[in-house]
Write an enzyme that holds these catalytic residues in place. Structure first.
Site, PDB file in Angstrom:
ATOM      1  N   SER A 227       0.846  -1.195   0.000  1.00  0.00           N
ATOM      2  CA  SER A 227       0.000   0.000   0.000  1.00  0.00           C
ATOM      3  C   SER A 227       0.877   1.239   0.000  1.00  0.00           C
ATOM      4  CB  SER A 227      -0.895   0.009   1.239  1.00  0.00           C
ATOM      5  OG  SER A 227      -1.576   1.242   1.379  1.00  0.00           O
TER       6      SER A 227
ATOM      7  N   TYR B 228      -1.833  -0.763  10.661  1.00  0.00           N
ATOM      8  CA  TYR B 228      -1.944  -1.034   9.222  1.00  0.00           C
ATOM      9  C   TYR B 228      -0.702  -0.566   8.465  1.00  0.00           C
ATOM     10  CZ  TYR B 228      -3.902  -1.082   4.493  1.00  0.00           C
ATOM     11  OH  TYR B 228      -4.119  -1.325   3.154  1.00  0.00           O
TER      12      TYR B 228
END
Length: 251
Positions: free
Chosen positions: A107, A120
């Site tokens: 990501s 995350y």
């Protein structure tokens, strides 16, 4: 592989309707032994796997002091620890023939720390380090026939980050991301950053003073503000019964 049968069945159905062949396997990525069992079944029933896409994701979306310990554990289990088990399960066969492809979907949050994502972002940073180290190992040992592609997408409009309101760029559509990942695999790209324009912002982190970077992130890009409205997948549960896990997805 997926965690709930509904999503598996839908995916296999779409593949067959498009004229392909598909098999689905239920697997809990938080359980290492379940990963090994499922991988063994795949190799027996389907055959050697030459394309592995590590693509599962989980996000809680809370600030550090509001993060339950079990949520931190789950985020790490799904987003990075599962990569070790899946790759170890299939890499030996690739190495025998010096042929294969490992894809890691990380990501942009693994390139720039993100508000309400201490767990995350950390796992996505870890996924990038894991992937780059694996790539180095393969090349150092002469496995030039095993390719590795690292994918770092911006927010994707799948519901995983429901409620988020990006200020600089619109959310990416899943179809666009899928097409770009497939194109990256077919052309053996080492890095795929989506959208491509984001890669021009990343060097600023290294070259600008830290205080200026923060001002750019907060006042111009308004990154933290985007995550302040995060709601997650829970609000979508009644609309889509096939969602694999609350606040998680197979990206």
């Amino acid at each position: 592989m997926d965690r709930k049968l509904g999503g598996i069945e839908d995916t296999v159905k779409q593949i067959k309707e498009a004229g392909g062949k598909g098999c689905g396997y239920r697997c809990d990525l938080t359980d290492r032994e379940d990963i090994y069992r499922t991988a063994k079944a795949v190799k027996i029933e389907v055959g050697p796997v030459t394309l592995l896409v590590n693509n599962a994701g989980y996000v809680c979306g809370r600030t550090l002091l509001d993060l339950p310990d079990e949520e931190i554990d789950r985020t790490y289990q799904v987003n990075i620890l599962s990569h070790y088990a899946t790759t170890k399960s299939f890499l030996k066969e690739m190495m025998k023939d010096n042929h294969g492809h490992v894809v890691t979907v990380a990501s942009v949050a693994g390139l720039l720390g993100t508000y309400r994502c201490t767990d995350y972002s950390a796992t996505k940073f870890a996924a990038i380090g894991y992937h780059e180290s694996l790539f180095t190992e393969l090349r150092a040992h002469g496995y030039d026939g095993i390719h590795a592609t690292l994918v770092c997408p911006y927010f994707i409009n799948t519901g995983m980050f429901n409620g988020v309101k990006p200020r600089l760029l619109p959310m990416l559509e899943p179809e666009y991301v899928a097409e770009e990942i497939v194109a990256g695999i077919l052309t053996n790209q080492v890095n795929v950053v989506l959208p491509g324009s984001v890669r021009y912002l990343l060097p600023l982190k290294c070259f600008l003073p830290a205080k200026m970077c923060w001002a750019l992130m907060y006042q111009i890009m308004q990154g933290p503000q985007s995550m302040m409205t995060f709601k997650g997948r829970e609000v979508l549960q009644d609309q889509n019964a096939n969602i694999p896990m609350t606040r998680s997805e197979k990206n």
